[in-house]
Structures are given as structure tokens and as C-alpha cells.
Design an enzyme around this catalytic site. Structure first.
Site, PDB file in Angstrom:
ATOM      1  NE  ARG A  49      52.392  36.973  34.748  1.00 45.31           N
ATOM      2  CZ  ARG A  49      52.542  35.987  35.597  1.00 45.31           C
ATOM      3  NH1 ARG A  49      53.683  35.811  36.189  1.00 45.31           N
ATOM      4  NH2 ARG A  49      51.571  35.146  35.816  1.00 45.31           N
ATOM      5  CG  PHE A  93      53.421  40.396  38.528  1.00 49.59           C
ATOM      6  CD1 PHE A  93      52.835  41.624  38.279  1.00 49.59           C
ATOM      7  CD2 PHE A  93      52.741  39.244  38.134  1.00 49.59           C
ATOM      8  CE1 PHE A  93      51.599  41.723  37.646  1.00 49.59           C
ATOM      9  CE2 PHE A  93      51.512  39.333  37.497  1.00 49.59           C
ATOM     10  CZ  PHE A  93      50.941  40.572  37.250  1.00 49.59           C
ATOM     11  CG  HIS A 237      34.063  29.786  49.223  1.00 51.10           C
ATOM     12  ND1 HIS A 237      34.689  30.999  49.386  1.00 51.10           N
ATOM     13  CD2 HIS A 237      34.322  29.412  47.949  1.00 51.10           C
ATOM     14  CE1 HIS A 237      35.288  31.342  48.255  1.00 51.10           C
ATOM     15  NE2 HIS A 237      35.086  30.395  47.366  1.00 51.10           N
ATOM     16  CE  LYS A 337      34.648  23.388  41.408  1.00 49.20           C
ATOM     17  NZ  LYS A 337      34.382  24.520  42.273  1.00 49.20           N
ATOM     18  CE  LYS A 342      26.644  29.938  41.191  1.00 45.70           C
ATOM     19  NZ  LYS A 342      27.912  29.393  41.632  1.00 45.70           N
TER      20      LYS A 342
HETATM   21  C1  BG6 Z   1      35.743  30.082  43.828  1.00 45.76           C
HETATM   22  C2  BG6 Z   1      36.245  28.718  43.463  1.00 45.76           C
HETATM   23  O1  BG6 Z   1      36.354  30.534  45.004  1.00 45.76           O
HETATM   24  O2  BG6 Z   1      34.330  30.036  44.035  1.00 45.76           O
HETATM   25  C3  BG6 Z   1      35.541  28.211  42.219  1.00 45.76           C
HETATM   26  O3  BG6 Z   1      37.646  28.769  43.222  1.00 45.76           O
HETATM   27  C4  BG6 Z   1      34.046  28.279  42.375  1.00 45.76           C
HETATM   28  O4  BG6 Z   1      35.935  26.873  41.915  1.00 45.76           O
HETATM   29  C5  BG6 Z   1      33.609  29.656  42.878  1.00 45.76           C
HETATM   30  O5  BG6 Z   1      33.473  28.003  41.117  1.00 45.76           O
HETATM   31  C6  BG6 Z   1      32.131  29.653  43.241  1.00 45.76           C
HETATM   32  O6  BG6 Z   1      31.707  30.962  43.542  1.00 45.76           O
HETATM   33  P1  BG6 Z   1      30.182  31.388  43.405  1.00 45.76           P
HETATM   34  O7  BG6 Z   1      30.128  32.780  43.939  1.00 45.76           O
HETATM   35  O8  BG6 Z   1      29.842  31.290  41.956  1.00 45.76           O
HETATM   36  O9  BG6 Z   1      29.405  30.409  44.231  1.00 45.76           O
END
Ligand code: BG6
Length: 489
Positions: A49, A93, A237, A337, A342
Site C-alpha cells: 500500500r 487492500f 511453534h 527472548k 539462539k
Molecule cells: C516468529 C516469531 O514466528 O518466529 C518471532 O513471531 C521469532 O518473534 C521467530 O523471533 C523465530 O523464528 P526462528 O526461525 O528464527 O527461530
């Protein structure tokens, strides 16, 4: 799961100038192009948009594509081929008239894929407008998460979409289902009789699922604060990972067979009682701390934050599944977070041998563990007990890995990003990596009772320092059951 065919399609990407499109979707399409997995007649239409000329937006998308693909994977010949497929259309949209140009460009395409990388609130309107310009019959729609913020709002979104698109042309994304190791989990479980015979409460003591991120909320405060970690990560997830671990073997690999089994797991999740909210669930919010040796602000000090927010950035909980296979086997879920690293991994802890014959002081380490690492260093490792080598070691035990490291094992092959696989599956019309409406609803039903419990208790989230593994009570949550989080350092 099936052989790859490449049918031509017109790929209409709504929200094409947003973060997800630029960071993930264009690079994924580019990689598919590079791997010869886009048909030569496939066209990509970027829709957004934002005002501005087509030329200006295409130049921006091209620059962002180069940035996110990165020098290592950039092949200018593929970039040129990819950009030649791309056009840009300005759309509001909500205005049907703006879709006429899209219908003209899609022309007589046999297959249209409409990908909604926009807020879910406009999914219904986009579907209605696609239908108005005659783009509903041969179109598949792809819905990004989050779909709603509770059961009721997710139903509204799904019902609005369903007025125009049937379930078998609706693809709900959970990008974790596209990750290489998640795919391998299905192979590991159902192509190896070794594991499946042990996969129940007779042999497994408990399961851990950790999805930790090093980043904080930074620029995403506006979205995240309304969601929180339960809605953002657990509802989708982590519960999807739990389903893939816990489900019964499906009759076949068809989308509905797999999804039928996942729904049964979600429906068997025990609701968490008001007492359980304090003993079984921990909500946390990060305060200032350190990440990679640098001082970082707390959640409430991030730019544009509301300093009174009680949104959680961390959740740890114990889930129980009420069925024959899993009775008495806790599933410990943890996600946050601003964690130290990670890390996404599943650890299956097997029970100790029923009769123990080694030195008593070694007893604690004696249980097999299957570690399924989603990221980083994708791989699967089985920790088994062996004997220390050497004449002087007697029957001293040690735990060592039988390891399958995907990036080392097939060193030449780049591990594809989850979105590459998911986009390819949509193009091939294969729904088994997408979430069905009843799965989303069952997941929301379980999460809603938690959210309602939190609201009623009014308890604030527990603080934890950025760069730590979460509030102390998340350690107590598992040690209370005589266990500990695997590998925390
Ligand atoms: C997303 C979330 O679905 O997944 C995010 O909204 C998160 O907050 C992300 O950071 C994490 O994905 P990945 O693949 O980096 O583990």
C-alpha cells in the site's frame, strides 16, 4: 515426501515491502529460482500500500534481496532472472477496484498463489476482493501467523477466509514445520522401528522443548507487546513441535492423516488448573542485562515501550498429555527472548535401566537422551553410555554421542531456509506442512485457558536479566520434579 515438480504459477505477495517479505520471502523465492525450482513462466507480483513508483519499489526490493541473500549465495545471473519475473502493484487492500490490475496481470494463469504477509485483520477483505475480480477459483491462499489472538478472533479470521476459499486451498504457515530437522523428525520416528518401539511412557521419562532467542524485542515492540511469548511462540511453534513428538504414527504421509494425529494430541493436553498456574507455568520479562558482552536494555526500556507493560517475553511450562502413550510423561516447554544463545532443541530423556548394576555415584548420568537440534548446527544426536577406555578405568561409565550432524554430513549441501520448503510445497499443492483450522483452534483453546488464568491472578511476570536462561522459578519448575534443563551453562 514426494518428487519435486515445478508447475508455473503467478505468485501474488501482499505486504511485499514488509519485513517478512524482504527478509524471508523474496530470498526464499530467489533460492528456489537458483535451484531451478521455479517454472520459467512463474511470475511474482509484489503488492503493497506504500505510495511511490513501481520502479522505485522494485529497486528497493532488489537492494534488500541482495542484502538478505548475502554475498556468499548471490549469483547475479539468478538475480537478473529473478527480477525479470517481478512486477509491483500499488493496492489498498480494502478497495476492490485496486485488484483489477492484479487480475489483468494474473491473466489466464493456471495457478495463482496469494500470500498474505499482512495483518490478519485484512485477510478476509483480501479474499473477498480476490473473489470479486474472479481470482478465487484457481487460487491458493497462504496465511501468515498470527491468525488471531485467541480462539474467538482466530475463528473470525478463518471464517472470513473460508467464505471464499475452501480448506484444501488454504495454507496456514507455521515456519517451524519447514525446518530441515523438523522434517527429519518425521523420518526419524517413522522410518526407524528402533525408536518407535520405545516411544512411550514405558521408556521415556520426560521431554524438553527449548526455543531460545538471543535477540530482544527491539523494533518490534508495537506488535509484540499485544501478543507476548505465549501467543507468539508457544501457541504455534512449540505446540507444533510437541505434536510431532507426541503424535501416533499416521496411516500415511498425506496432509490429513498427519494433521488428524496432531489434533488428537492438542485435544489431549491437560488444562492447567489455577494451582498449576503457579507451580507449572512461569512467565518472565527481561530486564537490563548483557548480550554478547554488551549492556542491553530491559523490555520496558526498549524504544517506544510502555513502561507499565506486563507482557511476557519468556514462558516455561509443564504440559501433560492425557493418553495411553504419554500418561505420566511431562513435556517441559521453554521459550524466551534475550536468552544467552539462539537455540532450538528437543531433548527426549529415556528412563534408566530397570536394574542398575554400576557404581552408585554414576547413577545420575545414566539415561539415554535423544537430542534433536533445530538450530544452530542442525542435527540429531543420541547420547549413549559406554565405558571409559583404559586398563585403569575399570567399569567407569561415560555418556557420549552417536551423532548425525546435517551440515557436516552433507557438507556440500546448503540447508534450505524453512520458507523455501514451504513455498515449494504451496506451489506443489501439498498441505502436510501447513496447519489445519481445527489444529489452530485446539491450540488456542489450550492457550486461552492459560491467558484467562493469568488475567485472573493479575500476577506480574517475573523479571530475568537479559542474557540469562530466564527467571529462577523456571529452574524450580523442573527441579521440583527432580530434573534439570539439559545443557544450560
Ligand atoms: C516468529 C516469531 O514466528 O518466529 C518471532 O513471531 C521469532 O518473534 C521467530 O523471533 C523465530 O523464528 P526462528 O526461525 O528464527 O527461530
Amino acid at each position: 515426501m514426494h518428487s519435486i515438480t515445478v508447475e508455473p504459477c503467478t505468485f501474488a505477495l501482499f505486504g511485499a515491502l514488509g519485513d517478512l517479505a524482504l527478509r524471508k520471502l523474496f530470498p526464499a523465492l530467489y533460492q528456489l529460482d537458483g535451484a531451478q525450482l521455479l517454472h520459467e513462466d512463474t511470475r511474482i507480483i509484489a503488492l503493497a500500500r506504500e505510495p511511490g513508483s513501481e520502479q522505485q519499489h522494485l529497486a528497493f526490493i532488489a537492494a534488500e534481496l541482495r542484502r538478505y541473500v548475502g554475498d556468499k549465495d548471490l549469483d547475479e545471473a539468478v538475480v537478473e532472472r529473478f527480477l525479470a519475473r517481478l512486477t509491483y502493484l500499488h493496492v489498498d487492500f480494502l478497495k476492490a477496484d485496486d485488484y483489477v490490475a492484479l487480475a489483468e496481470q494474473a491473466g489466464s494463469a493456471q495457478q495463482v498463489i496469494a500470500y498474505f504477509a499482512t495483518p490478519a485483520a485484512v485477510y478476509g477483505a483480501i479474499c473477498e476482493n480476490l473473489a470479486k475480480v474472479g481470482l478465487s477459483e484457481n487460487t491458493r491462499v497462504v496465511l501468515e501467523k498470527p491468525i488471531g489472538s485467541d480462539l474467538e478472533s482466530s475463528r473470525k479470521v478463518n471464517d472470513a477466509v473460508a467464505q471464499f476459499f475452501p480448506e484444501n486451498r488454504t495454507y496456514r504457515i507455521d515456519h517451524y514445520l519447514g525446518k530441515e530437522t523438523v522434517q527429519n523428525l518425521i523420518a526419524l520416528r517413522f522410518a526407524n522401528s528402533l525408536f518407535e518401539t520405545q516411544w512411550n511412557q514405558n521408556y521415556i521419562s520426560h521431554v524438553e522443548i527449548t526455543v531460545a532467542e538471543k535477540v530482544g524485542i527491539e523494533g518490534r515492540w508495537g506488535y509484540f507487546d499485544k501478543a507476548g511469548q505465549l501467543r507468539d511462540m508457544i501457541q504455534n511453534h512449540l505446540l507444533q513441535l510437541l505434536c510431532l513428538i507426541a503424535m501416533d504414527p499416521p496411516a500415511d504421509l498425506s496432509a490429513d492423516s498427519i494433521r488428524d494425529e496432531k489434533v488428537k494430541v492438542l485435544k489431549a493436553l491437560a488444562p492447567i488448573s489455577p494451582e498449576g498456574l503457579t507451580t507449572q507455568v512461569v512467565r518472565g520479562q527481561y530486564i537490563a542485562g548483557h548480550s554478547e558482552g554488551k549492556a542491553v536494555p530491559g523490555y520496558l526500556e526498549e524504544p517506544n515501550s510502555n513502561t507499565q507493560s506486563d507482557t511476557e517475553t519468556f514462558v516455561a511450562l509443564r504440559a501433560d498429555i492425557r493418553n495411553w502413550r504419554w500418561a505420566g510423561v511431562p513435556f517441559y516447554l521453554r521459550t524466551g527472548k534475550r536468552m544467552p544463545q539462539k537455540l532450538s532443541q528437543i531433548v527426549i530423556h529415556f528412563k534408566e535401566p530397570s536394574h542398575y548394576i554400576f557404581a552408585p555415584e554414576q547413577r545420575l548420568q545414566i539415561s539415554n537422551k535423544l537430542i534433536i537440534r533445530l538450530q544452530p548446527d542442525e542435527g540429531i544426536s543420541l547420547r549413549v553410555m559406554t565405558k571409559e577406555q583404559g586398563l585403569d578405568k575399570g567399569m567407569q561409565l561415560r555418556s557420549g554421542p552417536l551423532q548425525l550432524n546435517f551440515s557436516d554430513t552433507w557438507r556440500s549441501a546448503r540447508i534450505p531456509d524453512a520458507y523455501e520448503r514451504l513455498l515449494l510445497e504451496v506451489m506443489n499443492g501439498n498441505q502436510n506442512l501447513f496447519v489445519r483450522k481445527d489444529e489452530i483452534e485446539a491450540a488456542w483453546t489450550w492457550c486461552d485457558q492459560l491467558i484467562a488464568g493469568w488475567k485472573k491472578s493479575g500476577d506480574a511476570p517475573k523479571p530475568y536479566a537479559a542474557g540469562s536462561w530466564g527467571p529462577m522459578s523456571s529452574i524450580a519448575l523442573i527441579t521440583r520434579d527432580g530434573r534439570s534443563w539439559y545443557g544450560d551453562i
